[in-house]
Design a protein around this motif. Structure first.
Motif, PDB file in Angstrom:
ATOM      1  N   THR A   1       1.092  -0.361  -0.645  1.00 19.14           N
ATOM      2  CA  THR A   1       0.766  -0.006   0.737  1.00 19.14           C
ATOM      3  C   THR A   1       2.020   0.233   1.568  1.00 19.14           C
ATOM      4  OG1 THR A   1      -1.154  -1.461   0.503  1.00 19.14           O
ATOM      5  CG2 THR A   1      -0.643  -0.685   2.712  1.00 19.14           C
TER       6      THR A   1
ATOM      7  N   PRO B   1       4.197   4.463   1.381  1.00 19.25           N
ATOM      8  CA  PRO B   1       4.084   5.638   2.265  1.00 19.25           C
ATOM      9  C   PRO B   1       4.674   5.392   3.643  1.00 19.25           C
ATOM     10  CG  PRO B   1       1.929   4.625   1.891  1.00 19.25           C
ATOM     11  CD  PRO B   1       2.874   3.992   0.924  1.00 19.25           C
TER      12      PRO B   1
ATOM     13  N   ALA C   1       8.439   5.802   3.136  1.00 21.67           N
ATOM     14  CA  ALA C   1       8.730   7.227   2.940  1.00 21.67           C
ATOM     15  C   ALA C   1       8.620   7.988   4.257  1.00 21.67           C
ATOM     16  CB  ALA C   1       7.780   7.815   1.894  1.00 21.67           C
ATOM     17  N   GLY C   2       7.645   7.620   5.075  1.00 20.85           N
ATOM     18  CA  GLY C   2       7.489   8.276   6.369  1.00 20.85           C
ATOM     19  C   GLY C   2       8.673   8.037   7.282  1.00 20.85           C
TER      20      GLY C   2
ATOM     21  N   GLU D   1      11.490  10.252   6.157  1.00 17.58           N
ATOM     22  CA  GLU D   1      11.265  11.639   6.572  1.00 17.58           C
ATOM     23  C   GLU D   1      11.645  11.833   8.039  1.00 17.58           C
ATOM     24  OE1 GLU D   1       7.221  12.551   5.694  1.00 17.58           O
ATOM     25  OE2 GLU D   1       7.508  12.435   3.506  1.00 17.58           O
TER      26      GLU D   1
END
Length: 286
Positions: A104, A107, A110-111, A114
């Protein structure tokens, strides 16, 4: 050789006086500059929060490490907008979210990376108790799963949170080494298995001081061996006010944290000189 910027935490400047008096921001900045620090670390959330001091920091040429506490991916955007606008060195984040499992977390991490690329501001995930990175084992799995995770290494949280004892076990040593291989910055305080922040000047604490110095030297050497990404490294002296600082019966710190911060500053500067000197010698020999 690349630069090491040694910063002082503004949080660490709080609650020094038993009479309740606080140094003004300008007084703090004057003290920090006079003591030879390269800059500061402080919260970097909203425009109204930073406006009172950002001009003073610019006037002194301070390197700035901003701190944010996002609970989701988009929570980080306002801090990144301000960080990009003011050209600070990087943002360190304490992920104020506690997912059920590592899957969980991925992401979300990773966000944030980004967004870091979108704004051109490095984002370092701090190793910290009570946050997404609370557990040394799960943080290792995050690194395994992502392949790379730029960290802000505050090793005190793992020594205290995992109740590491001396001598450091081979398993714990290997885990700390894995964290150091992904460290792009450091927060500096010395912990023990029982306390998050112990007094660096007490003889009884010398073994822990030496252990942390050994780890920091490993981290510096590893960072240099990666080709010095970003060109400069930061090390923030972060000796927090009580209850981080152990209090005596009168409710006050057992030692002068500002004096301790200056002592640690010198120790880390000397350590960097030794590590970079050794690296330079190896480079010349090859």
């Amino acid at each position: 050789m690349p630069d090491l910027h040694i910063l002082q935490s503004l949080w660490g400047m709080e609650r020094h006086h038993s009479d309740g008096q606080e140094w003004s921001t300008e007084e703090q900045f004057e003290m920090i500059a006079a003591a030879g620090f390269d800059g500061i670390c402080t919260h970097f959330h909203t425009r109204s929060e930073i406006e009172p001091w950002i001009g003073l920091a610019r006037d002194r040429g301070f390197v700035i490490e901003g701190q944010a506490f996002p609970r989701g991916v988009e929570d980080l955007r306002p801090a990144l907008e301000l960080a990009a606008e003011h050209g600070i060195h990087h943002l360190t984040i304490q992920p104020d979210v506690r997912p059920y499992d590592v899957a969980t977390s991925l992401p979300i991490l990773a966000g944030w990376q980004e967004l870091s690329q979108e704004y051109g501001v490095p984002v370092l995930v701090e190793t910290h108790r009570g946050r997404m990175t609370n557990d040394l084992w799960s943080t290792r799995e995050m690194i395994d799963r992502l392949g790379d995770l730029p960290l802000l290494a505050d090793l005190s949280h793992y020594v205290c949170g995992q109740e590491m004892t001396m001598p450091i076990s081979p398993v714990n040593q290997a885990m700390i080494a894995r964290i150091l291989r992904h460290a792009h910055g450091f927060h500096g305080r010395v912990a023990s298995a029982e306390q998050i922040q112990i007094e660096i000047g007490f003889d009884c604490h010398r073994p822990w001081v030496d252990q942390f110095m050994t780890w920091w030297a490993m981290g510096f050497s590893d960072w240099l061996g990666r080709g010095a990404p970003g060109g400069s490294l930061t090390f923030t002296i972060e000796l927090g006010p009580k209850p981080y600082a152990i209090s005596g019966a009168d409710g006050n710190d057992l030692t002068d944290r500002w004096q301790d911060a200056q002592s640690l500053h010198k120790m880390v500067r000397d350590l960097w000189s030794r590590v970079t000197g050794a690296e330079l010698s190896l480079s010349e020999a090859s």
